[in-house]
Write an enzyme that holds these catalytic residues in place. Structure first.
Site, PDB file in Angstrom:
ATOM      1  N   GLY A  10      13.070  53.494 -73.622  1.00 49.00           N
ATOM      2  CA  GLY A  10      12.357  52.788 -74.835  1.00 49.00           C
ATOM      3  C   GLY A  10      10.964  52.255 -74.428  1.00 49.00           C
ATOM      4  N   ARG A  83      12.995  43.647 -85.056  1.00 49.04           N
ATOM      5  CA  ARG A  83      13.169  42.824 -85.975  1.00 49.04           C
ATOM      6  C   ARG A  83      11.602  42.650 -86.787  1.00 49.04           C
ATOM      7  NH1 ARG A  83      15.944  37.231 -85.804  1.00 49.04           N
ATOM      8  NH2 ARG A  83      15.308  37.230 -83.874  1.00 49.04           N
ATOM      9  N   ASN A  96      20.368  50.993 -84.943  1.00 45.53           N
ATOM     10  CA  ASN A  96      20.483  50.830 -83.548  1.00 45.53           C
ATOM     11  C   ASN A  96      21.615  51.463 -83.051  1.00 45.53           C
ATOM     12  OD1 ASN A  96      17.835  50.171 -83.487  1.00 45.53           O
ATOM     13  ND2 ASN A  96      18.176  47.964 -83.218  1.00 45.53           N
ATOM     14  N   ASN A 121      18.955  44.834 -80.222  1.00 43.62           N
ATOM     15  CA  ASN A 121      19.727  43.961 -80.902  1.00 43.62           C
ATOM     16  C   ASN A 121      20.390  44.662 -81.995  1.00 43.62           C
ATOM     17  OD1 ASN A 121      19.209  41.217 -79.934  1.00 43.62           O
ATOM     18  ND2 ASN A 121      17.204  41.687 -80.752  1.00 43.62           N
ATOM     19  N   ARG A 152      14.067  29.703 -73.232  1.00 45.24           N
ATOM     20  CA  ARG A 152      13.425  29.128 -74.311  1.00 45.24           C
ATOM     21  C   ARG A 152      14.043  27.493 -74.439  1.00 45.24           C
ATOM     22  NH1 ARG A 152      14.697  34.305 -78.231  1.00 45.24           N
ATOM     23  NH2 ARG A 152      12.625  35.381 -77.967  1.00 45.24           N
ATOM     24  N   HIS A 176      24.069  36.427 -78.928  1.00 42.84           N
ATOM     25  CA  HIS A 176      22.591  36.184 -79.027  1.00 42.84           C
ATOM     26  C   HIS A 176      22.205  36.301 -80.489  1.00 42.84           C
ATOM     27  CE1 HIS A 176      18.476  36.355 -77.770  1.00 42.84           C
ATOM     28  NE2 HIS A 176      18.255  37.461 -78.279  1.00 42.84           N
TER      29      HIS A 176
END
Length: 320
Positions: A10, A83, A96, A121, A152, A176
């Site tokens: 990817g 997304r 996916n 995802n 984060r 996640h």
């Protein structure tokens, strides 16, 4: 001595950032792969042309044929659809999953000894499917989520307390997604647990809960701002930290989506837990004690992941 080989499956925004970071850290030679011919070749050439300026030695190539990943020591998978605003990670499942089937077959044929890090995802379901499609040992296939979610959380806490991010540790368990479980009790500032900082008057319980919720919404916040894609700098940095721990046998304690075989009461599923990553892949899953509230939140997160895995089986019965 031959350099390590890193295959990036990817070549979108995360893939390109991964290639740049892997080059800067001189983790090995890098192959960018993508079915969109020209993209991996162009990005590989562009990053390679930065190497004399930035002072790193690595061969960067791009390819649109899976044979290019042959013999890779590490494969990092970002292939798939990102997304867009208003979408949850779960909305990507059907598209996916088909991508994971193709990627799994490619890895199985050309890089069966690789350590595989999945970023696609919905993460926990995609890494579970990828391991089954590839047939690789479960300890050699892992999902990148916890490092990012914890990063984060650490940033938001550091900003709140006006301290260095280096002095903040944070723990995030579970899937996640919207049900992830940031654990205040196991997160610290300068070694002081967040729960003690509440008692000390540094922060209120309500404000801490707001920070925890912002962590859960961290990816969606960026998607909403970008409008045309999702995060890529922090996800790439998180995956590189995992790859480096494997390639250098650093045995870092890193939270990631790992295959559970009874730990935390979960079997044959990938869920975010603290792990030790070294030359053997996921060498250990660390089980921490959860109180009643934490266990309930974790179980809710596991149930959400289980639902996604069931949805995968409905689409691809061979996964059962």
């Amino acid at each position: 001595m031959a350099r390590n080989k890193i295959a990036l499956i990817g070549s979108g925004m995360i893939g390109g950032t991964l290639a740049h970071l892997a080059g800067l850290k001189e983790l090995g030679d890098i192959v960018l792969f993508d079915i969109a011919d020209g993209i991996p070749q162009g990005k590989g050439l562009d990053i390679a042309q930065s190497s004399p300026v930035e002072g790193f030695d690595a061969n960067l190539t791009g390819a649109s044929d899976y044979s290019a990943i042959e013999g890779a020591d590490v494969c990092i998978v970002t292939a798939g659809v990102p997304r867009k605003p208003g979408m949850s990670r779960d909305d990507l499942l059907g598209i996916n999953l088909k991508v994971m089937e193709q990627v799994g077959a490619g890895i199985k044929k050309y890089a069966p000894n690789a350590f595989v890090i999945c970023i696609t995802n919905p993460l926990d379901a995609m890494v579970w499917a990828l391991q089954k499609f590839s047939g690789l040992p479960a300890n050699k296939v892992v999902g990148m989520a916890g490092v990012l979610d914890s990063s984060r959380f650490r940033l938001f806490l550091a900003k709140e307390f006006n301290v260095s991010v280096q002095d903040v540790t944070a723990f995030v368990l579970g899937g996640h997604g919207d049900t992830m479980v940031p654990l205040a009790r196991y997160s610290t500032v300068g070694g002081i647990p967040l729960t003690d900082l509440v008692t000390m008057g540094w922060v209120t319980k309500e404000r801490l809960e707001e920070i925890i919720q912002r962590t859960r919404d961290g990816g969606a916040e960026i998607v909403g701002l970008l409008k045309t894609g999702s995060a890529y700098y922090a996800p790439a940095a998180s995956a590189i930290e995992m790859a480096e721990s494997y390639l250098k046998d650093k045995k870092r304690v890193l939270p990631c989506a790992a295959h559970l075989t009874g730990q935390y009461g979960v079997k044959d599923m990938y869920v975010g837990v603290p792990t030790v990553i070294g030359a053997g892949g996921v060498e250990r899953v660390i089980e921490i004690d959860l109180n009643k509230t934490e266990k309930e939140a974790f179980d809710k997160s596991v149930a959400a992941v289980a639902g996604l895995c069931e949805a995968c089986i409905n689409i691809a019965p061979a996964l059962k």
